[in-house]
Structures are given as C-alpha cells and as structure tokens.
Design a protein around this motif. Structure first.
Motif, PDB file in Angstrom:
ATOM      1  N   ALA A   1       0.844  -1.192   0.000  1.00  0.00           N
ATOM      2  CA  ALA A   1       0.000   0.000   0.000  1.00  0.00           C
ATOM      3  C   ALA A   1       0.880   1.243   0.000  1.00  0.00           C
ATOM      4  O   ALA A   1       2.096   1.174   0.229  1.00  0.00           O
ATOM      5  N   TRP A   2       0.245   2.374  -0.261  1.00  0.00           N
ATOM      6  CA  TRP A   2       0.852   3.677  -0.048  1.00  0.00           C
ATOM      7  C   TRP A   2       0.603   4.077   1.398  1.00  0.00           C
ATOM      8  O   TRP A   2      -0.272   3.522   2.058  1.00  0.00           O
ATOM      9  N   VAL A   3       1.371   5.051   1.882  1.00  0.00           N
ATOM     10  CA  VAL A   3       1.173   5.559   3.235  1.00  0.00           C
ATOM     11  C   VAL A   3       1.160   7.085   3.193  1.00  0.00           C
ATOM     12  O   VAL A   3       2.068   7.697   2.612  1.00  0.00           O
ATOM     13  N   ARG A   4       0.108   7.682   3.789  1.00  0.00           N
ATOM     14  CA  ARG A   4       0.124   9.131   3.955  1.00  0.00           C
ATOM     15  C   ARG A   4       0.902   9.438   5.231  1.00  0.00           C
ATOM     16  O   ARG A   4       0.492   9.039   6.321  1.00  0.00           O
ATOM     17  N   ILE A   5       2.010  10.138   5.079  1.00  0.00           N
ATOM     18  CA  ILE A   5       2.864  10.456   6.215  1.00  0.00           C
ATOM     19  C   ILE A   5       2.639  11.905   6.649  1.00  0.00           C
ATOM     20  O   ILE A   5       2.019  12.698   5.950  1.00  0.00           O
TER      21      ILE A   5
ATOM     22  N   ASP B   1       8.354   8.842  10.736  1.00  0.00           N
ATOM     23  CA  ASP B   1       7.591   8.174   9.681  1.00  0.00           C
ATOM     24  C   ASP B   1       8.516   7.621   8.603  1.00  0.00           C
ATOM     25  O   ASP B   1       8.464   6.425   8.268  1.00  0.00           O
ATOM     26  N   VAL B   2       9.353   8.472   8.049  1.00  0.00           N
ATOM     27  CA  VAL B   2      10.178   8.039   6.914  1.00  0.00           C
ATOM     28  C   VAL B   2      11.228   7.016   7.352  1.00  0.00           C
ATOM     29  O   VAL B   2      11.535   6.072   6.612  1.00  0.00           O
ATOM     30  N   ASP B   3      11.748   7.168   8.558  1.00  0.00           N
ATOM     31  CA  ASP B   3      12.766   6.214   9.006  1.00  0.00           C
ATOM     32  C   ASP B   3      12.177   4.825   9.216  1.00  0.00           C
ATOM     33  O   ASP B   3      12.824   3.816   8.900  1.00  0.00           O
ATOM     34  N   GLU B   4      10.965   4.741   9.725  1.00  0.00           N
ATOM     35  CA  GLU B   4      10.365   3.427   9.958  1.00  0.00           C
ATOM     36  C   GLU B   4       9.863   2.789   8.669  1.00  0.00           C
ATOM     37  O   GLU B   4       9.863   1.568   8.532  1.00  0.00           O
ATOM     38  N   LEU B   5       9.452   3.611   7.710  1.00  0.00           N
ATOM     39  CA  LEU B   5       8.906   3.076   6.467  1.00  0.00           C
ATOM     40  C   LEU B   5       9.977   2.722   5.440  1.00  0.00           C
ATOM     41  O   LEU B   5       9.755   1.855   4.588  1.00  0.00           O
ATOM     42  N   ALA B   6      11.111   3.377   5.498  1.00  0.00           N
ATOM     43  CA  ALA B   6      12.151   3.191   4.480  1.00  0.00           C
ATOM     44  C   ALA B   6      12.543   1.726   4.359  1.00  0.00           C
ATOM     45  O   ALA B   6      12.860   1.063   5.344  1.00  0.00           O
TER      46      ALA B   6
ATOM     47  N   GLY C   1       6.554  -3.769   1.243  1.00  0.00           N
ATOM     48  CA  GLY C   1       5.242  -3.464   0.690  1.00  0.00           C
ATOM     49  C   GLY C   1       4.947  -1.996   0.503  1.00  0.00           C
ATOM     50  O   GLY C   1       3.822  -1.635   0.131  1.00  0.00           O
ATOM     51  N   LEU C   2       5.930  -1.123   0.723  1.00  0.00           N
ATOM     52  CA  LEU C   2       5.692   0.310   0.583  1.00  0.00           C
ATOM     53  C   LEU C   2       5.679   0.698  -0.892  1.00  0.00           C
ATOM     54  O   LEU C   2       6.721   0.717  -1.551  1.00  0.00           O
ATOM     55  N   GLU C   3       4.482   1.005  -1.409  1.00  0.00           N
ATOM     56  CA  GLU C   3       4.355   1.402  -2.818  1.00  0.00           C
ATOM     57  C   GLU C   3       4.842   2.828  -3.040  1.00  0.00           C
ATOM     58  O   GLU C   3       5.335   3.177  -4.109  1.00  0.00           O
TER      59      GLU C   3
END
Length: 273
Positions: free
Chosen positions: A63-67, A78-83, A87-89
């Motif tokens: 999925a995408w994530v709105r940060i 947000d960006v550090d945990e998602l990087a 599955g991060l589109e």
C-alpha cells in the motif's frame, strides 16, 4: 481485478492507520490504490502505535502511506520506519508547500520511493510548479478540505476551479500524470459523481476516497465510457486503413484523444459498447 498502475490510478482509498483490522479488506477492494493514513486520521498520542501497525502490515501487504508533513515532529520517525519496507508502494506527503520537502522525503526514503505531494494550502498552490518539478515527485494530490480551511474558500465548483486548474497546469509542466482530486465527504453518490465529473473536466485524473462504497462511482466516472472506446478504436482503425495520412487540422487532436482513450481502456479493462 485489473491491476492499474499508480500513474493512471483513479481511486485512492484512505484507511486510518489505527484500523489495522481494515487493511486486508481495503487491499481486496476495488480501489486502484490503498493509502494507509498515519497523518490526519491518527491522533498525536496514537501515532507511534499506528505507524508500527502499518509497518508490520507492509511486511506482507502492499500500500501507499500518507505520512506527516515535513514541518511536523513526526515526519522523521515516519520516513525512518517506512524506508525499505517491502510493501511500501510510495508515500503521500501531507501539507506539501515546497519542492525541497518532496526531495528531502524522497532522499530520506532511499531515493527510489515515489512521493505524491499532497497540496493543502494557499502557499502549496502557489508553489505547485516547483513541487511538480521536484526530484522524487510522482503525482500531485489536492487536499481540498484543508485548502478551504486555509483560504476561507467555499466548496463551490467555481471557487475551487482555480486551485484545481493550478495543479493540472503544474502537473503538465512537471511532466507528471494528471493530479488527484480531494475526497467528497458524505454518502450521496449523485454528488460524488457530479464532483468527480467536474474534476475530470478540469484535467484531474484521480480522486481521494474515504469510503469503499465510493470506489465504483469514482472508477466509472474517471474512466472512458464504452462508447468512447468504440469511437477511439474506430478512429484508429480508419486512420491505419488510410495509411496514417493526416487529412486536416482536426486529425492530430483526434488522434491524440483516440490513443489516450485506447491506452486507458486497456489499463482499466474497458471494452467498446
């Protein structure tokens, strides 16, 4: 279901990052793209837990994530945990107001994750062209509710035509796909259809969505109709039969329209009438 690439995606379904129980259901919905929301949909005291739930789900789901916006205290976390999550589109960057915010987000995520710049203020609208040209910018989305709050603008179509058109023009200058319109609040499908039609008439090619039952209306309204597809294929066949000869000044615009309709029809799985 047809997989629609993000550059052409019509419906972008927002799902609260606190509702992990809905993530799987959303991913199986008719949404072209799912956006897990850890910004406005999550109270500050629950940000950490929602972010962790989203990161956990993205180990297997996509999925995408709105940060949170670049100026907030939550952006870095947000960006550090998602990087690097498999599955991060891509990310939808809230309250984008400068090209630098897009590029910083893109680089902090590793320089490969696309960024949809969510423009939600007067400053963001005025900076739309640099934002569209920013390294890492993938598409622009319109945060219409926050824009109205920032400017005092009504929801009237005429009042909202200027910011929407600014984003359409900026996207073209930046060589991006058409922008994504803001959501329609409420359960009225006729109002949703009317607002989506207006957005399309201005050149927007997607729409944020708050409820799964809005998806079919959005997808239908933003897609070519079967009669459009029939016309396009007929025109293209006739053009090929005459050896691709341009007869007059109207042929090139019609050829461009026909090719775009055929491209979208193939992407969306739409046949002729």
């Amino acid at each position: 279901m047809v997989h629609v690439p993000a550059e052409l995606s019509r419906s972008w379904l927002l799902v609260s990052g606190r509702r992990a129980d809905q993530f799987d259901t959303a991913s199986r919905s008719r949404a072209d793209q799912v956006v897990l929301d850890i910004e406005d949909a999550v109270d500050p005291q629950h940000k950490e837990g929602a972010r962790a739930d989203v990161a956990r789900w993205l180990q297997d789901g996509a999925a995408w994530v709105r940060i949170n916006d670049r100026a907030s205290a939550f952006w870095g976390e947000d960006v550090d945990e998602l990087a690097g999550l498999p599955g991060l589109e891509g990310v939808v960057l809230a309250k984008t107001e400068s090209a630098e915010q897009v590029t910083e987000t893109f680089e902090r995520l590793g320089g490969a994750t696309p960024v949809v710049a969510l423009v939600e203020s007067a400053l963001g609208i005025e900076e739309a062209v640099p934002i569209a040209r920013a390294r890492g910018a993938f598409r622009i989305a319109f945060g219409s509710g926050d824009y109205r709050r920032d400017t005092g603008t009504s929801a009237d179509d005429l009042a909202m035509a200027y910011p929407r058109s600014r984003l359409v023009v900026a996207s073209r200058i930046g060589d991006l796909p058409g922008p994504i319109d803001g959501p329609t609040v409420g359960s009225s499908h006729p109002i949703l259809r009317e607002q989506a039609t207006t957005a399309v008439s201005l050149g927007m090619t997607g729409k944020l969505c708050l409820e799964p039952d809005q998806l079919s209306v959005i997808n239908e309204t933003i897609s070519p109709t079967p009669s459009d597809v029939e016309w396009a294929r007929s025109f293209l066949a006739d053009f090929a039969d005459r050896g691709g000869v341009i007869r007059d000044g109207s042929d090139l615009p019609r050829l461009g329209r026909a090719r775009r309709i055929e491209h979208l029809a193939s992407a969306f799985g739409i046949g002729p009438a």
